[in-house]
Design an enzyme around this catalytic site. Sequence first.
Site, PDB file in Angstrom:
ATOM      1  N   LEU A  65       0.868  -1.176   0.000  1.00 58.18           N
ATOM      2  CA  LEU A  65       0.000   0.000   0.000  1.00 58.18           C
ATOM      3  C   LEU A  65       0.905   1.225   0.000  1.00 58.18           C
ATOM      4  O   LEU A  65       1.884   1.279   0.742  1.00 58.18           O
ATOM      5  CB  LEU A  65      -0.899   0.028   1.243  1.00 58.18           C
ATOM      6  CG  LEU A  65      -2.000  -1.030   1.346  1.00 58.18           C
ATOM      7  CD1 LEU A  65      -2.716  -0.913   2.688  1.00 58.18           C
ATOM      8  CD2 LEU A  65      -3.004  -0.894   0.211  1.00 58.18           C
ATOM      9  N   ASP A  66       0.584   2.215  -0.834  1.00 54.92           N
ATOM     10  CA  ASP A  66       1.358   3.458  -0.849  1.00 54.92           C
ATOM     11  C   ASP A  66       1.318   4.106   0.535  1.00 54.92           C
ATOM     12  O   ASP A  66       0.370   3.882   1.302  1.00 54.92           O
ATOM     13  CB  ASP A  66       0.797   4.429  -1.889  1.00 54.92           C
ATOM     14  CG  ASP A  66       1.095   3.978  -3.314  1.00 54.92           C
ATOM     15  OD1 ASP A  66       1.950   3.094  -3.477  1.00 54.92           O
ATOM     16  OD2 ASP A  66       0.464   4.505  -4.253  1.00 54.92           O
TER      17      ASP A  66
END
Length: 333
Positions: A65-66
């Site tokens: 996940l960013d």
Amino acid sequence: MELIVKEESKTDYNYGSDPYKRDIKTLLNTGLVVIDKPSGPTSHEVAAWVRNMLNLVKAGHGGTLDPKVTGALPVALGNTTKCVPIWHIPPKEYVCLMHLHDDAKLEDIENIFKEFTGRIHQRPPLKAAVKRSLRIRKIYEIEILEIDGRDILFRTKCQSGTYLRKLVDDMGEALGTSAHMQELRRTISGPFYENEAVYLQDLLDAYIFWKEDGNEEELRKLVKPLEYGLQHLKKIIVKDSAVDAVCHGATLYSSGVSKIEKGIGTDEVVLIETLKGEAVAVGKPLMNTKDMLKTEEGEVVEITRVIMEPGIYPRIWKKRNKNDKTKAESKKK
């Protein structure tokens, strides 16, 4: 889940154990925890924090996940890291806030969302850590939840490896307004759901409570056995006598099978389990459930990834030397 008995078999409780009755130290090295990732740190940083707070040698996350993205981030503890690729098989679900750069009609917005359902083509963004070749991804579901001016809140269920930021960019371009992703939260990551995700602080508190007071109850609520993350796979239950051979990577033969889940096909990944419910390996079925039940001999599953460490169950099998193999092949001819 419906299991069909091929051959009744009993298990010896001197070997192995029920996954949910493992001692806490074993659980921490063969378990997983679903973290509610906060905005800010990278997924790698979160996994490292979990590793350090639980005093483990290794830990790995199950899907990047960013930094600004929040939501369900499964973290594999210790030896469970070998299961991470299996978590990518099921779809993932996100809730996304998309911001349009210009006004658009409701009808046009709805049509664009319909267009981006099904198979889509994506080229990974410049910052992606993969080769930027065109790839096909599946959008299984996409649903508009709310529209407020130029802000569109939507939910999507998509194939693992889909870039949501790129999806938003492409939809904005197709709409003619351009757009960007303002917020993103992952609600489902493979077999794991947002409502079972825990905060990092709660995990730390539970660990300290166990170390200082000896109470492992709260920690057991948060840390699940690795088998919990494999529930989405269809199962083949093997006899105790077959376990160690499979742990050494041997193909599963019909004679080692006790029970088979209904509906197994040759185009999927299956879980090989002990009679106690322990994960042994995953593999590719060489025949369907019906044929496995009928066959008395021969190979039924090609092992693609071993999960259980060898030596937990007794070694009953013998190594075949090259001469034995040559003789067997000659007999077939």
